[in-house]
Each structure stands twice: as C-alpha cells, then as structure tokens.
Design a protein around this motif. Sequence first.
Motif, PDB file in Angstrom:
ATOM      1  N   UNK A  84       7.658  -7.116  -9.041  1.00  0.00           N
ATOM      2  CA  UNK A  84       6.721  -7.656  -8.314  1.00  0.00           C
ATOM      3  C   UNK A  84       5.699  -6.568  -7.668  1.00  0.00           C
ATOM      4  N   UNK A  85       4.630  -7.114  -6.869  1.00  0.00           N
ATOM      5  CA  UNK A  85       3.510  -6.658  -6.315  1.00  0.00           C
ATOM      6  C   UNK A  85       3.655  -6.636  -4.760  1.00  0.00           C
ATOM      7  N   UNK A  86       3.730  -5.479  -4.219  1.00  0.00           N
ATOM      8  CA  UNK A  86       3.526  -5.210  -2.700  1.00  0.00           C
ATOM      9  C   UNK A  86       2.125  -4.600  -2.493  1.00  0.00           C
ATOM     10  N   UNK A  87       1.655  -5.555  -1.227  1.00  0.00           N
ATOM     11  CA  UNK A  87       0.295  -5.068  -0.851  1.00  0.00           C
ATOM     12  C   UNK A  87       0.457  -4.132   0.396  1.00  0.00           C
ATOM     13  N   UNK A  88      -0.048  -3.247   0.655  1.00  0.00           N
ATOM     14  CA  UNK A  88      -0.092  -2.280   1.711  1.00  0.00           C
ATOM     15  C   UNK A  88      -1.335  -2.269   2.190  1.00  0.00           C
ATOM     16  N   UNK A  89      -1.449  -2.137   3.746  1.00  0.00           N
ATOM     17  CA  UNK A  89      -2.577  -2.048   4.454  1.00  0.00           C
ATOM     18  C   UNK A  89      -2.734  -0.861   5.150  1.00  0.00           C
ATOM     19  N   UNK A  90      -3.946  -0.136   4.573  1.00  0.00           N
ATOM     20  CA  UNK A  90      -4.117   1.274   5.194  1.00  0.00           C
ATOM     21  C   UNK A  90      -4.759   1.289   6.463  1.00  0.00           C
TER      22      UNK A  90
END
Length: 669
Positions: free
Chosen positions: A325-331
């Motif tokens: 899967x792909x996890x999307x991180x917010x910086x």
Amino acid sequence: MATPQDVATEVKQLTERINYLNYQYYQNSISEVPDFEFDMMLKRLQELEEQHPELRLPNSPTQRVGGTITKSFKTVFHRYPMLSLSNTYSEEDLREFDNRVQKAIGHEVEYVCEQKFDGVAISLTYENGILVQGATRGDGTRGDDITSNVRTIRDIPLQAHGQGYPDLFEVRGEVFLPLQVFQQLNQEREENGEQLLANPRNAASGTLKQQDSSIVASRKLGCYSYSFQSSNMPFDTHSESLEAIQKWGFKVSDTWRKCSSIDKVLEYINEWEQKRHELPIATDGVVVKVNSYALQEELGFTAKSPRWAIAYKYPAMSAATKLQGIQYQVGRTGAVTPVALLDPVLLAGTVVKRASVHNANEIQRLDLRLGDIVFVEKGGEIIPKITGVDITKRPADSTPIVYPTECPACHTPLVRVEGEAQFYCPNEKGCEPQILAKLEHFISRKAMNVDELGPKTLEQLYKAGYVRNVADLYDLTFEQLANLERMGEKSANNILNSLAKSKETPFERVLFALGIRFVGSTVAKKLADQFPDIAALRGATYEELIAVNEIGGRIANSIQEYFAEPGHAILLERLQVAGLEFKSEKVQPEMQSDKLEGKTFVISGVFETISRDELQQLIVSHGGKVVSSISAKLTYLVAGDKMGPAKLEKANKLGITILSEDQFLAMIQ
C-alpha cells in the motif's frame, strides 16, 4: 596595561590549552574542564584575536567555527599523486591480485584491510606539525585548496600532538557526513520544502565546496585518516603509520586489521559484510593494501593505480518485495509525501517495511500498482527507496495507484504549485499533523530549544485544546499542564521554565523557528544579519530580499507570502508580546557618508578582495541602495568575476555604467 608581548603570550597559551582540551574531548572522550570554563577561554581568545588579528596563530581553535569567505578555490598540485584504486567484486579477482603480488615478490605477504568509506578524499599537509593546507583529490595530480573549510572539521588536528613526526608530511583521509547528521539535514530540508540530498557522500562533497566556512562548520563533518606520506618516512609498514598518526591526534577508524594471508583478507571481508551497517558512516567495500612500504615501492604503480592495493566492492544492497500500500504523510509545510508500505524484507542488515517514493511524479514514472513486486535499494541512501518494478510478476488485474485529491488528515482539497512536483494541503490552521509538526519544529534544538517539551506532550496539549499554534505555548498555565495525564508538578514547572528561557533565543533562531517555507537555519542567519528586526524584514521589498547573498526569487516570494498572511501578523504580535527576541544582535553599518545618495546598484559575480555582503554594506553605509534586477532606472552594475552574461548584455543594452571592484572602491574613498 598589558604589553604587546603579554598579549602575544596569552594568545599562545590559550591556543595551546584549548587545542589540548579539544584533543582530549574529541579523540579521548575526556572532558577536563566544565563547558562554561571552556567557553570563556574560547571567548577570551576570540576577543584578543579580534583586537590583534596579527597575533592569530595558524592553529588557532577559533577557526573551527568558520566564517572565512572564499571567493574562489585556488588550484594546488599534489606533492604525491592521489591515485584511484582498481576495483573488484569477486573472490577470484582478489586471489588473482594476491597471485600477482606473490609472483612479483616471491613469497606470501602481509596485508592491511580497511573499510572503504563513502566520503570525499582529502590531502592534509603539515609543516612543523601545523596544518598548512587541505586539498581535494581533483584529478589526482591537482585539486582545490579548501584549507579554511578543512580547519572547521574537528577530527582534523590543527597541530599534530606528541613528537616524532617529520618536519613536512602529508596525511590522506576521507571526509564524511555522519549518517545521523545527514538524516537531520534531510529532515530539515524536507520540512522547509527543499529538495532532499541524495546521499551522504554528495552532501559532504557539496559542503566542502561551500564558499562560507561557517556553513561547513555547521554541518559537523567527520574525517577518518588512512594514509601517511613523507619524503622522510619514519615507518617500515603502513600499520605502523596508522598507529602513529592516531597518537598524533588524527582520527583513525578502529576497523582496520592486519591479515597474514589472502584467506585472512577474505575472512575480514565476510565478517564486515553485515557489521559495516553498524558504523556511523556509509561504506561500500574494503581496501586491501600490502603492509610493507619496501614491498609497496618494489611493486610500484600502473598509470592509474598502485599495484600494491585493490578495492573489493560489496554487491549492491537491493531486495525484491511486495508493495502492500501507499501511506500519505502530511508535513509541516503541508507537503503530502507518499510512503510505500512493504512486506518486511531484510536489506543491508535491517528489516525494511517502508520505502520512499518521493512524490506523485515518481509513482507515475515507476507505474506503481498495488500488489507489485518492487525492487528496493539502500546503496548510498539512508532511507530505502523503490527503484523499479518486476513487470513479469504483475497481476493481470492490477490498477495504477491514484494520488489523492484531498488531504488524508483533514480532507481539504490538495493544491499543486506550478513547477513543483509536490502536492500541498493549504489548511495550515486546521490540519492536525501540520500543526503538530510546526509545534515540534518550533521547540526543536536548532530553533527555540524548549527541551522539556516533547512530541507526546505537544499532542496532549493539542487534543486538550490548550495549544493550536506556537504563540499558545507562551500562554500555558501551571494548571493546564498539571491537568495532563502523567504530568507531575515538577514536570509542569520544568516546561514553564524552559519556555521562559527560550525567550532569550537570538533573532536568527526565532526566525528559523517560525517555519517559513524555504527558510532554513542558514537562510535565517543571513536574513537576521541583513535586516535589523522583524519589522524591517516584513517591510522588505522583493528586490531587497533577493539582494541578500544566497537568497533567490523562490525564497523571497515565500517570505513575502508568509508576512502577507493576516493570521501570521497576529501570531507575530503575540510572540512579541510574549517577549521573544525579534531584533538582530548584529550592529548595522553606520552611515559613513552620503556619497551614494539616490544611486542604485546591482552586484553580480565574485570579487577578489571583498565579499558580496561586505560590498552591500559599503553601498548602504554610503547612502546607496542595492537592488537585484537590471532596469533602465539602475545607476550602476558592480561586476565581478564569473558574472552572468545575460546581466552584462542587458546592462550594455540599457547603457548602464559598469563598475569594476576597484572602480567602486575608488568612488567611496
């Protein structure tokens, strides 16, 4: 009143004492005096050297902090050529190398095995034990003189310790960026929305070529020394030289070993194939050298490399695994970064479960699909990354990964700035991961250094509704902190005291702590040096901003966008009321005359006797104004070496007067 002789004696004593204490601390891990006492000695030496620059010694420890500006690096010729090594990737090649050596010598020989560190080769020349030159490898015959930058590296002694070294000698070493520092540097660049550095070696190489040695000092480079050269060689073997230079104050990696045969060499190589990943620096192989200097001389050289040494390279660190899967991180800046979630796989001595994919463009370029068997590499990289897909194992019903259009945390529609690969969440006031990341950046060591606060406490404060931005931190009460889970009375008071102490943080670090996009610690320092206070910075025009050395249009636009936001104006006002330092400690140039009143200047190129910053200060102190762009209204273009041809062409076309460095200086004399 102290006589000149008294001052000279004090400078000499302080220099010797501080160098000794540095040697004890960095080489032997012994701290003989309290930090405060050391700092006071160093401060006293700096004061004396500023008052009497002619008394500064070549091995002065004040050069460790940098500050020298180099307009261009002088080319120097190596006394002993810096040749490259032949490479091999197999046991058969190593045995063939050993056969050639034995055939030439007539018997079995002793070898020294050393880790092949992935850094930048450097040559260090010492006269009477004092460092006089540091140079890059270059083409092996000649390199760049980067002595001022080399002096900032604490692993390199400014003066050799002990006795027994020749009057003139050279030490070769590998300059590197420690993996931990590299990770911190990339984390900071990611938070500032800057492009990440590819690997520690490139970062070290780029750092050594910085024109400002204070930047080099801030990067905390290391150096392992591995070779000794002298026309008056006091040793019979390479191993003896390694033991000696370590006693003289050079940092030598303790991973080297004497091997009595090629079989012992292979044992060493096999032993370190996994152990090398525990080292604080990337390494990609083993260097094998004939130990005896007499035998080295007998074996000689080919045109490109010595016949008495060879480099064994480990296979590329790569593995295949399934993309789950792909996890999307917010910086902190709102940048949304995809991270690949993988089936656990052993790679370079560690189990890898996640890998970098960088951005949406990379997903599209690789044509990534869920369930793909992907190739993951570490190589010189610290964070594993996906380098390709095994198409032959792709399921027939696979579908491409679709990048989200909304923030994964707050569901705000994502935006993409033209010309950038990254998607951003614009909801900086309501997106939880952005807010928490901003708070963590603000309290971090290089920013406000609120060391009693940590990420978990910040999250508690946020969820309790006590903190929504950095200004809220200074409104916290003892009661609010004491109400938090597992928060004792002592811990609550420690946090309040730490916040109070942070108000003493200098302007440049406060500026960095604000988290303005693209404004890292180096840019923040340059801004604080140029603008006397936050009001001057807020009121700066685009032209005034890009006139600051190393600040381009992208950074200038980001600064102006930050201050144009009404919410930021309120935030800054609250921080000022709280007592944070928003005024530069640097003394602004005094007005020396009005000779340049009403005149505007563009500065371009590199100058021989003066830096761009100093040139700019001279213009301002004589009443002139520095701008960045050439227009018909411009009065003068001050042109140095390596000036862009486009600026020169435009200035000539508009009839702008072009001044050389000497002509400008003559104007204000």
